[in-house]
Design a protein around this motif. Structure first.
Motif, PDB file in Angstrom:
ATOM      1  N   LEU A  87      -7.346  17.614   5.669  1.00 35.89           N
ATOM      2  CA  LEU A  87      -8.106  16.416   5.303  1.00 35.89           C
ATOM      3  C   LEU A  87      -9.408  16.263   6.089  1.00 35.89           C
ATOM      4  CD1 LEU A  87      -7.793  13.802   7.500  1.00 35.89           C
ATOM      5  CD2 LEU A  87      -5.433  13.996   6.737  1.00 35.89           C
ATOM      6  N   LEU A  88      -9.478  16.832   7.295  1.00 35.82           N
ATOM      7  CA  LEU A  88     -10.725  16.738   8.060  1.00 35.82           C
ATOM      8  C   LEU A  88     -11.900  17.343   7.300  1.00 35.82           C
ATOM      9  CD1 LEU A  88     -10.043  17.557  11.840  1.00 35.82           C
ATOM     10  CD2 LEU A  88     -10.835  15.394  10.846  1.00 35.82           C
ATOM     11  N   MET A  89     -11.647  18.376   6.487  1.00 37.88           N
ATOM     12  CA  MET A  89     -12.717  18.996   5.716  1.00 37.88           C
ATOM     13  C   MET A  89     -13.353  18.004   4.761  1.00 37.88           C
ATOM     14  SD  MET A  89     -11.037  22.689   4.729  1.00 37.88           S
ATOM     15  CE  MET A  89     -12.492  23.184   3.790  1.00 37.88           C
ATOM     16  N   ALA A  90     -12.510  17.161   4.150  1.00 39.55           N
ATOM     17  CA  ALA A  90     -13.023  16.172   3.212  1.00 39.55           C
ATOM     18  C   ALA A  90     -13.722  15.028   3.932  1.00 39.55           C
ATOM     19  CB  ALA A  90     -11.891  15.638   2.341  1.00 39.55           C
ATOM     20  N   VAL A  91     -13.166  14.604   5.062  1.00 46.10           N
ATOM     21  CA  VAL A  91     -13.748  13.477   5.779  1.00 46.10           C
ATOM     22  C   VAL A  91     -15.105  13.850   6.379  1.00 46.10           C
ATOM     23  CG1 VAL A  91     -13.425  11.801   7.635  1.00 46.10           C
ATOM     24  CG2 VAL A  91     -11.455  12.534   6.277  1.00 46.10           C
ATOM     25  N   VAL A  92     -15.184  15.031   6.991  1.00 43.88           N
ATOM     26  CA  VAL A  92     -16.417  15.411   7.680  1.00 43.88           C
ATOM     27  C   VAL A  92     -17.572  15.650   6.708  1.00 43.88           C
ATOM     28  CG1 VAL A  92     -16.221  17.944   7.753  1.00 43.88           C
ATOM     29  CG2 VAL A  92     -17.168  16.711   9.725  1.00 43.88           C
ATOM     30  N   ALA A  93     -17.258  15.852   5.435  1.00 37.77           N
ATOM     31  CA  ALA A  93     -18.303  16.043   4.426  1.00 37.77           C
ATOM     32  C   ALA A  93     -19.035  14.740   4.114  1.00 37.77           C
ATOM     33  CB  ALA A  93     -17.699  16.622   3.146  1.00 37.77           C
ATOM     34  N   ARG A  94     -18.467  13.602   4.525  1.00 40.81           N
ATOM     35  CA  ARG A  94     -19.126  12.306   4.335  1.00 40.81           C
ATOM     36  C   ARG A  94     -20.131  12.058   5.457  1.00 40.81           C
ATOM     37  NH1 ARG A  94     -15.826  13.831   0.482  1.00 40.81           N
ATOM     38  NH2 ARG A  94     -16.310  12.471  -1.272  1.00 40.81           N
ATOM     39  N   PRO A  95     -21.033  11.102   5.281  1.00 43.47           N
ATOM     40  CA  PRO A  95     -21.927  10.724   6.383  1.00 43.47           C
ATOM     41  C   PRO A  95     -21.102  10.249   7.572  1.00 43.47           C
ATOM     42  CG  PRO A  95     -22.681   9.775   4.311  1.00 43.47           C
ATOM     43  CD  PRO A  95     -21.325  10.343   4.039  1.00 43.47           C
ATOM     44  N   PRO A  96     -21.478  10.568   8.792  1.00 42.49           N
ATOM     45  CA  PRO A  96     -20.694  10.173   9.958  1.00 42.49           C
ATOM     46  C   PRO A  96     -20.329   8.692  10.005  1.00 42.49           C
ATOM     47  CG  PRO A  96     -22.369  11.746  10.610  1.00 42.49           C
ATOM     48  CD  PRO A  96     -22.627  11.417   9.156  1.00 42.49           C
ATOM     49  N   ALA A  97     -21.203   7.840   9.517  1.00 41.55           N
ATOM     50  CA  ALA A  97     -20.909   6.404   9.513  1.00 41.55           C
ATOM     51  C   ALA A  97     -19.734   6.066   8.606  1.00 41.55           C
ATOM     52  CB  ALA A  97     -22.143   5.618   9.080  1.00 41.55           C
ATOM     53  N   ARG A  98     -19.373   6.994   7.715  1.00 37.42           N
ATOM     54  CA  ARG A  98     -18.271   6.757   6.773  1.00 37.42           C
ATOM     55  C   ARG A  98     -16.969   7.436   7.187  1.00 37.42           C
ATOM     56  NH1 ARG A  98     -16.171   4.489   3.202  1.00 37.42           N
ATOM     57  NH2 ARG A  98     -16.208   5.882   1.402  1.00 37.42           N
ATOM     58  N   TRP A  99     -16.998   8.220   8.248  1.00 35.10           N
ATOM     59  CA  TRP A  99     -15.808   8.993   8.596  1.00 35.10           C
ATOM     60  C   TRP A  99     -14.566   8.112   8.759  1.00 35.10           C
ATOM     61  CZ3 TRP A  99     -18.291  12.623  12.856  1.00 35.10           C
ATOM     62  CH2 TRP A  99     -19.039  13.607  12.207  1.00 35.10           C
ATOM     63  N   ALA A 100     -14.655   7.107   9.577  1.00 35.16           N
ATOM     64  CA  ALA A 100     -13.483   6.268   9.848  1.00 35.16           C
ATOM     65  C   ALA A 100     -13.043   5.504   8.605  1.00 35.16           C
ATOM     66  CB  ALA A 100     -13.778   5.298  10.984  1.00 35.16           C
ATOM     67  N   SER A 101     -13.997   4.939   7.876  1.00 35.40           N
ATOM     68  CA  SER A 101     -13.638   4.136   6.702  1.00 35.40           C
ATOM     69  C   SER A 101     -13.139   5.014   5.555  1.00 35.40           C
ATOM     70  CB  SER A 101     -14.827   3.293   6.252  1.00 35.40           C
ATOM     71  OG  SER A 101     -15.935   4.106   5.923  1.00 35.40           O
ATOM     72  N   PHE A 102     -13.724   6.205   5.393  1.00 33.94           N
ATOM     73  CA  PHE A 102     -13.265   7.096   4.324  1.00 33.94           C
ATOM     74  C   PHE A 102     -11.823   7.522   4.573  1.00 33.94           C
ATOM     75  CE2 PHE A 102     -12.701  11.318   2.392  1.00 33.94           C
ATOM     76  CZ  PHE A 102     -12.999  11.015   1.077  1.00 33.94           C
ATOM     77  N   PHE A 103     -11.508   7.872   5.811  1.00 33.23           N
ATOM     78  CA  PHE A 103     -10.115   8.193   6.146  1.00 33.23           C
ATOM     79  C   PHE A 103      -9.216   7.001   5.851  1.00 33.23           C
ATOM     80  CE2 PHE A 103      -6.602   7.776   9.159  1.00 33.23           C
ATOM     81  CZ  PHE A 103      -5.912   8.949   8.942  1.00 33.23           C
ATOM     82  N   ARG A 104      -9.641   5.818   6.244  1.00 38.46           N
ATOM     83  CA  ARG A 104      -8.832   4.609   6.062  1.00 38.46           C
ATOM     84  C   ARG A 104      -8.605   4.313   4.577  1.00 38.46           C
ATOM     85  NH1 ARG A 104     -11.418   1.954   9.371  1.00 38.46           N
ATOM     86  NH2 ARG A 104     -12.951   0.924   8.069  1.00 38.46           N
ATOM     87  N   GLU A 105      -9.622   4.526   3.766  1.00 37.68           N
ATOM     88  CA  GLU A 105      -9.517   4.205   2.339  1.00 37.68           C
ATOM     89  C   GLU A 105      -8.784   5.279   1.545  1.00 37.68           C
ATOM     90  OE1 GLU A 105     -13.613   3.915   1.420  1.00 37.68           O
ATOM     91  OE2 GLU A 105     -13.926   2.163   2.720  1.00 37.68           O
TER      92      GLU A 105
END
Length: 343
Positions: A18-36
């Protein structure tokens, strides 16, 4: 009954990209994208302990491998800091147990191959300081440390740097992962290892003759170190015929590993890549099947992601496996290994 058993078990997943998918987002979205996107799936699947591999796609190698390794490690820290009520990035056994006691998901960082290091074994302490606690020496092909199983025809053992890496990992207390390692490399590791060895996502070659799977002798070798073989859920590693892409076939592999290694040495390494590959944009996954000989986008019915894990518990219970054994398989064994070894 299956739901209650699953809820009461420690469920541990040794491999989710899952880190591959999360890190592809803008850094400001990393925590929220994982949460959502990912936290609800992990909660629905009852996951208590999640190993997070750092995998570096070919597009970043070789020049950008170390930078991307550091970005993914930073991403894991941001996920943990931004979701502190739900997850904890754990460095040792006591931290894992504390997270579980608090109802949090314990996250453990791993390196899937180490292209960011090349042959610079002296960087392993640096990555250990950043939180890495599990690492493997190769992926499909050749690395400065060892050959992956896709290069089995070379019959290559570990390089001198690979031997040094094993010694340094044992000194640091980083668990050595043999998944993806070539057959001769596995034999070499088992000769060298003085501490437990882990296979984070490997199925049984006796049931599916694929180079990514482990032979019975290799399974016994891992068990002899005190380690755990965590079975891969990718259908192509479970069966050659898509008609056999079933939860029952997955349970067959689990039972086989347990029969060879003993029930204290089997766990789960799902390798849930379907959503990751679907979610990512080119160039990293324009052709997810380019390096494998089966459809990596195929999934077991109901088990495309973490939320389907209770289906496996139901299958194991239907097979009349003793409940204590099911607890061990679902995560008890991996939990024991990590909390004993990571001190």
């Amino acid at each position: 009954m299956p739901a209650e058993l699953h809820a009461n078990a420690v469920v541990a997943d040794a491999h989710n990209d899952l880190l591959m998918a999360v890190v592809a987002r803008p850094p400001a979205r990393w925590a929220s994208f994982f949460r959502e996107r990912w936290l609800p799936q992990l909660r629905a699947g009852g996951v208590d302990l999640q190993v997070l591999p750092v995998f570096i796609d070919d597009g970043f190698r070789p020049e950008g491998a170390l930078r991307e390794t550091l970005r993914m490690i930073e991403c894991a820290h941001v996920i943990a800091e931004g979701n502190a009520e739900d997850v904890r990035l754990c460095l040792d056994g006591p931290q894992i147990d504390a997270a579980l006691t608090e109802g949090k998901i314990a996250l453990v960082l791993a390196l899937e191959s180490m292209p960011g290091l090349d042959a610079n074994v002296e960087l392993l302490p640096t990555l250990h300081r950043l939180g890495v606690r599990i690492a493997s020496l190769a992926h499909w092909g050749r690395t400065p440390l060892a050959d992956g199983s896709g290069e089995d025809a070379t019959a290559s053992r570990l390089t001198a740097a690979g031997v040094a890496a094993v010694a340094e990992m044992e000194r640091l207390g980083v668990l050595l992962d043999i998944s993806h390692l070539g057959a001769s490399g596995v034999a070499h590791v088992l000769e060298l290892a003085s501490r437990p060895v882990l296979a984070t996502h490997s199925s049984a070659r006796a049931l599916r003759d694929h180079h990514r799977n482990l032979t019975d002798d290799q399974i016994r070798g891992v068990a002899a170190t005190g380690g755990v073989v965590c079975v891969n859920f990718l259908p192509g590693f479970l069966a050659a015929d898509p008609a056999d892409y079933t939860v029952a076939r997955l349970a067959d592999h689990i039972e086989h590993v347990a029969s060879v290694a003993g029930v204290d040495h089997v766990g789960l390494g799902p390798d849930f890549v379907h959503e990751v590959f679907t979610d990512l944009t080119p160039p990293c996954c324009e052709d997810p099947a380019a390096t494998v000989d089966f459809d990596v986008m195929a999934t077991l019915p109901g088990l495309a992601g973490p939320s389907g894990l209770p289906l496996l518990t139901a299958e194991l219970l239907a097979r009349k496996l003793p409940e204590p054994d099911i607890h061990k398989i679902l995560g008890g064994n991996l939990h024991r290994l990590l909390t004993t070894y990571l001190t």
